[in-house]
Design a protein around this motif. Structure first.
Motif, PDB file in Angstrom:
ATOM      1  N   GLY A 150     -39.587 -67.962  79.483  1.00  0.00           N
ATOM      2  CA  GLY A 150     -40.466 -67.870  80.505  1.00  0.00           C
ATOM      3  C   GLY A 150     -41.107 -69.155  80.556  1.00  0.00           C
ATOM      4  N   GLY A 151     -41.073 -70.125  79.873  1.00  0.00           N
ATOM      5  CA  GLY A 151     -41.668 -71.436  79.855  1.00  0.00           C
ATOM      6  C   GLY A 151     -43.129 -71.176  79.530  1.00  0.00           C
ATOM      7  N   VAL A 158     -47.878 -63.671  64.493  1.00  0.00           N
ATOM      8  CA  VAL A 158     -49.426 -63.680  64.535  1.00  0.00           C
ATOM      9  C   VAL A 158     -49.971 -64.812  64.588  1.00  0.00           C
ATOM     10  CG1 VAL A 158     -51.575 -62.283  63.832  1.00  0.00           C
ATOM     11  CG2 VAL A 158     -49.265 -61.080  63.509  1.00  0.00           C
ATOM     12  N   LEU A 159     -50.536 -65.011  65.739  1.00  0.00           N
ATOM     13  CA  LEU A 159     -51.308 -66.616  65.720  1.00  0.00           C
ATOM     14  C   LEU A 159     -52.828 -66.320  65.920  1.00  0.00           C
ATOM     15  CD1 LEU A 159     -48.944 -68.451  68.228  1.00  0.00           C
ATOM     16  CD2 LEU A 159     -49.002 -68.375  65.493  1.00  0.00           C
ATOM     17  N   ASP A 160     -53.733 -67.021  65.272  1.00  0.00           N
ATOM     18  CA  ASP A 160     -55.384 -66.685  65.388  1.00  0.00           C
ATOM     19  C   ASP A 160     -55.868 -68.135  66.143  1.00  0.00           C
ATOM     20  OD1 ASP A 160     -57.554 -65.898  65.235  1.00  0.00           O
ATOM     21  OD2 ASP A 160     -57.880 -66.555  63.307  1.00  0.00           O
ATOM     22  N   GLY A 161     -56.472 -68.149  66.800  1.00  0.00           N
ATOM     23  CA  GLY A 161     -57.165 -69.204  67.642  1.00  0.00           C
ATOM     24  C   GLY A 161     -56.124 -69.763  68.714  1.00  0.00           C
ATOM     25  N   ALA A 162     -55.511 -68.802  69.189  1.00  0.00           N
ATOM     26  CA  ALA A 162     -54.377 -69.421  70.166  1.00  0.00           C
ATOM     27  C   ALA A 162     -54.735 -69.791  71.586  1.00  0.00           C
ATOM     28  CB  ALA A 162     -53.372 -68.106  70.247  1.00  0.00           C
ATOM     29  N   ILE A 163     -54.285 -71.006  71.925  1.00  0.00           N
ATOM     30  CA  ILE A 163     -54.267 -71.608  73.175  1.00  0.00           C
ATOM     31  C   ILE A 163     -53.183 -71.897  74.076  1.00  0.00           C
ATOM     32  CG2 ILE A 163     -55.252 -73.744  74.184  1.00  0.00           C
ATOM     33  CD1 ILE A 163     -57.302 -73.898  71.812  1.00  0.00           C
ATOM     34  N   GLU A 164     -53.148 -71.118  75.153  1.00  0.00           N
ATOM     35  CA  GLU A 164     -51.899 -71.450  76.008  1.00  0.00           C
ATOM     36  C   GLU A 164     -52.104 -72.573  76.851  1.00  0.00           C
ATOM     37  OE1 GLU A 164     -49.540 -68.953  79.587  1.00  0.00           O
ATOM     38  OE2 GLU A 164     -51.560 -68.127  78.927  1.00  0.00           O
ATOM     39  N   PHE A 165     -51.181 -73.216  77.064  1.00  0.00           N
ATOM     40  CA  PHE A 165     -51.154 -74.404  77.934  1.00  0.00           C
ATOM     41  C   PHE A 165     -50.618 -74.014  79.392  1.00  0.00           C
ATOM     42  CE2 PHE A 165     -50.975 -76.566  73.835  1.00  0.00           C
ATOM     43  CZ  PHE A 165     -51.671 -77.619  74.055  1.00  0.00           C
ATOM     44  N   LEU A 166     -51.350 -74.202  80.288  1.00  0.00           N
ATOM     45  CA  LEU A 166     -51.246 -73.487  81.485  1.00  0.00           C
ATOM     46  C   LEU A 166     -50.005 -74.402  82.445  1.00  0.00           C
ATOM     47  CD1 LEU A 166     -54.650 -72.576  82.832  1.00  0.00           C
ATOM     48  CD2 LEU A 166     -52.934 -71.000  81.627  1.00  0.00           C
ATOM     49  N   ARG A 167     -49.257 -73.593  83.067  1.00  0.00           N
ATOM     50  CA  ARG A 167     -48.145 -74.471  84.022  1.00  0.00           C
ATOM     51  C   ARG A 167     -48.450 -74.987  85.133  1.00  0.00           C
ATOM     52  NH1 ARG A 167     -43.725 -69.819  83.086  1.00  0.00           N
ATOM     53  NH2 ARG A 167     -45.295 -68.631  83.562  1.00  0.00           N
ATOM     54  N   ASP A 168     -47.662 -75.993  85.465  1.00  0.00           N
ATOM     55  CA  ASP A 168     -47.869 -76.512  86.772  1.00  0.00           C
ATOM     56  C   ASP A 168     -47.576 -75.623  88.043  1.00  0.00           C
ATOM     57  OD1 ASP A 168     -47.871 -78.400  88.813  1.00  0.00           O
ATOM     58  OD2 ASP A 168     -46.856 -79.913  88.167  1.00  0.00           O
ATOM     59  N   PRO A 169     -48.451 -75.506  88.930  1.00  0.00           N
ATOM     60  CA  PRO A 169     -47.850 -74.634  90.050  1.00  0.00           C
ATOM     61  C   PRO A 169     -46.788 -75.156  90.891  1.00  0.00           C
ATOM     62  CG  PRO A 169     -50.300 -75.295  90.377  1.00  0.00           C
ATOM     63  CD  PRO A 169     -49.698 -75.961  89.141  1.00  0.00           C
ATOM     64  N   ASP A 205     -44.246 -76.986  89.654  1.00  0.00           N
ATOM     65  CA  ASP A 205     -43.122 -77.062  88.981  1.00  0.00           C
ATOM     66  C   ASP A 205     -43.464 -76.307  87.641  1.00  0.00           C
ATOM     67  OD1 ASP A 205     -40.929 -77.325  87.620  1.00  0.00           O
ATOM     68  OD2 ASP A 205     -41.178 -79.652  87.308  1.00  0.00           O
ATOM     69  N   PRO A 206     -42.868 -74.970  87.507  1.00  0.00           N
ATOM     70  CA  PRO A 206     -43.082 -73.956  86.596  1.00  0.00           C
ATOM     71  C   PRO A 206     -42.809 -74.368  85.214  1.00  0.00           C
ATOM     72  CG  PRO A 206     -41.977 -72.762  88.404  1.00  0.00           C
ATOM     73  CD  PRO A 206     -42.287 -74.061  88.755  1.00  0.00           C
ATOM     74  N   LEU A 207     -41.825 -75.436  85.179  1.00  0.00           N
ATOM     75  CA  LEU A 207     -40.978 -75.802  83.967  1.00  0.00           C
ATOM     76  C   LEU A 207     -41.871 -76.742  83.146  1.00  0.00           C
ATOM     77  CD1 LEU A 207     -37.329 -75.800  85.072  1.00  0.00           C
ATOM     78  CD2 LEU A 207     -38.510 -74.025  83.896  1.00  0.00           C
TER      79      LEU A 207
END
Length: 99
Positions: free
Chosen positions: A25-26, A43-54, A56-58
């Motif tokens: 899902g990207g 299981v990940l601790d201190g996880a950070i998600e990189f947001l997608r470009d609106p 270009d969702p890829l």
């Protein structure tokens, strides 16, 4: 021969170290690997998600959001890589415009 199946990935060497995980899902997250199982649930601790470009969702942007402690379901995991010791390189197959 033992009854224990060997997994293709040896994630034991990444426990308590930073990893980058790409999900179906990207979505892309980084964090400290705290645990895993044979189904590749992570299981990940201190996880950070990189947001997608609106537009270009890829593509991901430099914008992030903190997730904290998360569980990544093994069926959604596409790629697991260490954050230390990896560098992004330019695409050698990318042709300049006009070629």
């Amino acid at each position: 021969m033992s009854g224990r199946k060997e997994t293709v990935l040896d994630l034991a060497k990444f426990v308590d170290k930073g990893v980058q995980v790409k999900l179906t899902g990207g979505r892309q997250v980084t964090g400290t690997l705290k645990g895993y199982d044979q189904l590749l649930n992570l299981v990940l601790d201190g996880a950070i998600e990189f947001l997608r470009d609106p537009d270009d969702p890829l593509k991901t942007t430099d914008q992030t959001r903190s997730l904290g402690l998360i569980i990544c379901r093994g069926t959604a995991v596409m790629l697991v890589s260490p954050t230390d010791g990896t560098d992004e390189i330019a695409n050698p197959f990318n042709q300049p415009d006009g070629a």
